[in-house]
Design a protein around this motif. Structure first.
Motif, mmCIF file in Angstrom:
data_model
loop_
_atom_site.group_PDB
_atom_site.id
_atom_site.type_symbol
_atom_site.label_atom_id
_atom_site.label_comp_id
_atom_site.label_asym_id
_atom_site.label_seq_id
_atom_site.Cartn_x
_atom_site.Cartn_y
_atom_site.Cartn_z
ATOM 1 N N VAL A 71 0.861 -1.186 0.000
ATOM 2 C CA VAL A 71 0.000 0.000 0.000
ATOM 3 C C VAL A 71 0.892 1.229 0.000
ATOM 4 N N CYS A 72 0.592 2.136 -0.919
ATOM 5 C CA CYS A 72 1.462 3.287 -1.178
ATOM 6 C C CYS A 72 0.720 4.595 -0.949
ATOM 7 N N GLY A 73 1.424 5.574 -0.401
ATOM 8 C CA GLY A 73 0.884 6.912 -0.228
ATOM 9 C C GLY A 73 1.768 7.923 -0.939
ATOM 10 N N LEU A 74 1.155 8.852 -1.657
ATOM 11 C CA LEU A 74 1.895 9.855 -2.418
ATOM 12 C C LEU A 74 2.223 11.068 -1.557
ATOM 13 N N THR A 75 3.389 11.678 -1.803
ATOM 14 C CA THR A 75 3.764 12.924 -1.140
ATOM 15 C C THR A 75 4.522 13.815 -2.112
ATOM 16 N N ARG A 76 4.638 15.070 -1.745
ATOM 17 C CA ARG A 76 5.597 15.945 -2.399
ATOM 18 C C ARG A 76 6.922 15.809 -1.643
ATOM 19 N N ALA A 77 7.946 16.465 -2.133
ATOM 20 C CA ALA A 77 9.238 16.435 -1.441
ATOM 21 C C ALA A 77 9.208 17.443 -0.294
ATOM 22 N N VAL A 78 8.269 17.209 0.616
ATOM 23 C CA VAL A 78 8.022 18.096 1.755
ATOM 24 C C VAL A 78 7.964 17.226 3.010
ATOM 25 N N GLU A 79 8.686 17.604 4.058
ATOM 26 C CA GLU A 79 8.780 16.754 5.252
ATOM 27 C C GLU A 79 7.421 16.433 5.855
ATOM 28 N N ASN A 80 6.532 17.443 5.950
ATOM 29 C CA ASN A 80 5.230 17.185 6.561
ATOM 30 C C ASN A 80 4.407 16.205 5.732
ATOM 31 N N ASP A 81 4.464 16.324 4.411
ATOM 32 C CA ASP A 81 3.776 15.363 3.530
ATOM 33 C C ASP A 81 4.221 13.945 3.856
ATOM 34 N N ILE A 82 5.529 13.788 3.969
ATOM 35 C CA ILE A 82 6.118 12.458 4.181
ATOM 36 C C ILE A 82 5.743 11.914 5.557
ATOM 37 N N LYS A 83 5.799 12.769 6.561
ATOM 38 C CA LYS A 83 5.443 12.367 7.931
ATOM 39 C C LYS A 83 3.979 11.936 8.003
ATOM 40 N N VAL A 84 3.099 12.708 7.381
ATOM 41 C CA VAL A 84 1.660 12.382 7.384
ATOM 42 C C VAL A 84 1.403 11.073 6.637
ATOM 43 N N ALA A 85 2.089 10.862 5.502
ATOM 44 C CA ALA A 85 1.936 9.617 4.748
ATOM 45 C C ALA A 85 2.366 8.420 5.583
ATOM 46 N N ALA A 86 3.474 8.567 6.298
ATOM 47 C CA ALA A 86 3.959 7.478 7.161
ATOM 48 C C ALA A 86 2.929 7.132 8.231
ATOM 49 N N GLU A 87 2.276 8.143 8.789
ATOM 50 C CA GLU A 87 1.238 7.908 9.805
ATOM 51 C C GLU A 87 0.050 7.166 9.184
ATOM 52 N N ALA A 88 -0.363 7.587 7.987
ATOM 53 C CA ALA A 88 -1.511 6.951 7.326
ATOM 54 C C ALA A 88 -1.220 5.496 6.962
ATOM 55 N N LEU A 89 0.046 5.190 6.689
ATOM 56 C CA LEU A 89 0.450 3.845 6.261
ATOM 57 C C LEU A 89 0.877 2.950 7.425
ATOM 58 N N SER A 90 0.724 3.429 8.646
ATOM 59 C CA SER A 90 1.276 2.705 9.802
ATOM 60 C C SER A 90 0.709 1.301 9.993
ATOM 61 N N HIS A 91 -0.494 1.046 9.470
ATOM 62 C CA HIS A 91 -1.111 -0.282 9.635
ATOM 63 C C HIS A 91 -0.836 -1.221 8.456
ATOM 64 N N ALA A 92 -0.187 -0.722 7.423
ATOM 65 C CA ALA A 92 0.026 -1.535 6.211
ATOM 66 C C ALA A 92 1.048 -2.637 6.461
ATOM 67 N N LYS A 93 0.764 -3.820 5.912
ATOM 68 C CA LYS A 93 1.725 -4.923 5.999
ATOM 69 C C LYS A 93 2.970 -4.601 5.194
#
Length: 387
Positions: A71-93
């Motif tokens: 499962v993949c989440g898109l971000t821009r090259a922006v730290e907050n984008d990346i941090k938020v994506a990591a949180e959203a993906l925290s349950h992914a196998k």
């Protein structure tokens, strides 16, 4: 020779959903995500988490239910984008963060008001930061299609060194010709130090109708991931069509390339996405369109009735279509009329068929298509007893 695996990266729920008027709620996205997982896609791009609370929630919920795919989440090259994506993906196998930045001179100058060296620094910083959250990091070089190959290779080399596992080479504007796009992939394959550590990925748009052709050119030159959508939906003229690239590889086994897609689910998945998004599949759409296995010309109908492979390179069952359709129109011949009449219980000999065919043509000239309900009426009008 053993077939090499080409990964299917499905972005129906992210790039595909960017079609005006096709916004999906979380419940609908979950239904489609489950189907994509069942279909056998390798990666599901579930959304752009930082873009809205709804998108964040969708990515989070999809991460919880997907059993097999990354499962993949898109971000821009922006730290907050990346941090938020990591949180959203925290349950992914199998989580993947997809980050990147524009690399063409046009993007660098007009979009970022920057320069090449600064863009490389931002790209490396984004990948490095994403890598602190997940092992699987995909980097996209937006507008790679119009990016100078030598500079593009420098960017790719830098992000691979920073830990990128996938290099997405988008033809963002659908500008490239297949030979040009294939040559770009080949150049990167041959000129990026450490390229063996990453998978090259094709992400082609369809502005000139070349998305599928460009993606195939890409895999023929060393890419091993195709980013695509069900029915080819997406912004402007759409994206690469999943069903098209999958069946091209299946129909050309000499390429020694294949996917894990269960092709028998293609048609029903196409219909699910079409119904969910309220976006009709054009009738002449390759593989899953209503007319993909329909024949109305007399010459074609006669050939298909005698041997399906005369005019069909795919077995409709292989993509989940019940059977080929023999459509009765004024262009149909006697063979097609006899075939359809037999299907509804009327076995006509040659003399009977000649009489019925005359009546058939009279009606066919007044309406676009002759249906099964019309056949008994035509037979009765010809003077032949139905008993």
């Amino acid at each position: 020779m053993a077939q090499e695996h080409v990964q299917i990266f499905d972005t129906t729920l992210r790039d595909g959903e960017q079609v005006p008027g096709c916004k999906l709620d979380t419940k609908s996205k979950l239904v489609i995500a489950e189907r994509l997982d069942l279909l056998g896609v390798d990666i599901i791009e579930a959304g752009f988490p930082v873009s809205s609370p709804g998108d964040f929630n969708s990515v989070e919920e999809i991460s919880k239910i997907v059993k097999n795919a990354t499962v993949c989440g898109l971000t821009r090259a922006v730290e907050n984008d990346i941090k938020v994506a990591a949180e959203a993906l925290s349950h992914a196998k199998r989580p993947r963060i997809h980050t990147g930045i524009g690399t063409s001179d046009s993007h660098i100058k007009f979009k970022f008001n920057s320069n090449r060296e600064a863009i490389i620094e931002r790209a490396v910083a984004a990948v490095s930061y994403a890598k602190s959250f997940v092992e699987d990091v995909e980097f996209y070089a937006e507008d790679a299609g119009r990016t100078d190959n030598e500079f593009l290779a420098r960017v790719c080399e830098a992000v691979v060194k920073a830990g990128a596992t996938v290099l997405n080479i988008p033809d963002t504007t659908g500008y490239c010709l297949p030979e040009e796009y294939g040559a770009k992939i080949k150049y990167l394959k041959e000129n990026v130090t450490g390229i063996h550590k990453a998978v090259l990925s094709c992400h082609c748009h369809n502005d000139l109708g070349l998305a599928t052709a460009n993606s195939i050119a890409g895999i023929l030159n060393g890419a091993r991931q195709i980013e695509c959508t069900i029915n080819g939906i997406g912004e402007r003229a759409g994206n690469t069509s999943l069903e098209e690239v999958v069946m091209i590889m299946r129909q050309h086994p000499d390429l020694n390339l294949d996917t894990r897609i269960n092709s028998k689910l293609l048609y029903s998945t196409s219909q699910l996405v079409s119904d969910s998004m309220g976006m009709m599949v054009q009738p002449n759409k390759a593989v899953v369109g209503a007319n993909a296995f329909a024949h109305s010309s007399g010459i074609h109908q006669d050939g298909v009735i005698k041997n399906r492979e005369t005019y069909e390179i795919m077995d409709p069952h292989d993509v989940g279509v019940t059977e080929s359709a023999i459509v009765l129109t004024a262009r149909s011949g006697r063979a097609a009329l006899a075939y359809r009449a037999k299907n509804v219980g009327f076995e006509l000999d040659k003399l009977q068929l000649d009489k019925v065919y005359k009546e058939f043509l009279k009606l066919a000239d007044t309406q676009k298509e002759i249906n099964d309900e019309d056949i008994p009426k035509i037979i009765k009008a010809s003077g032949i007893s139905l008993v």
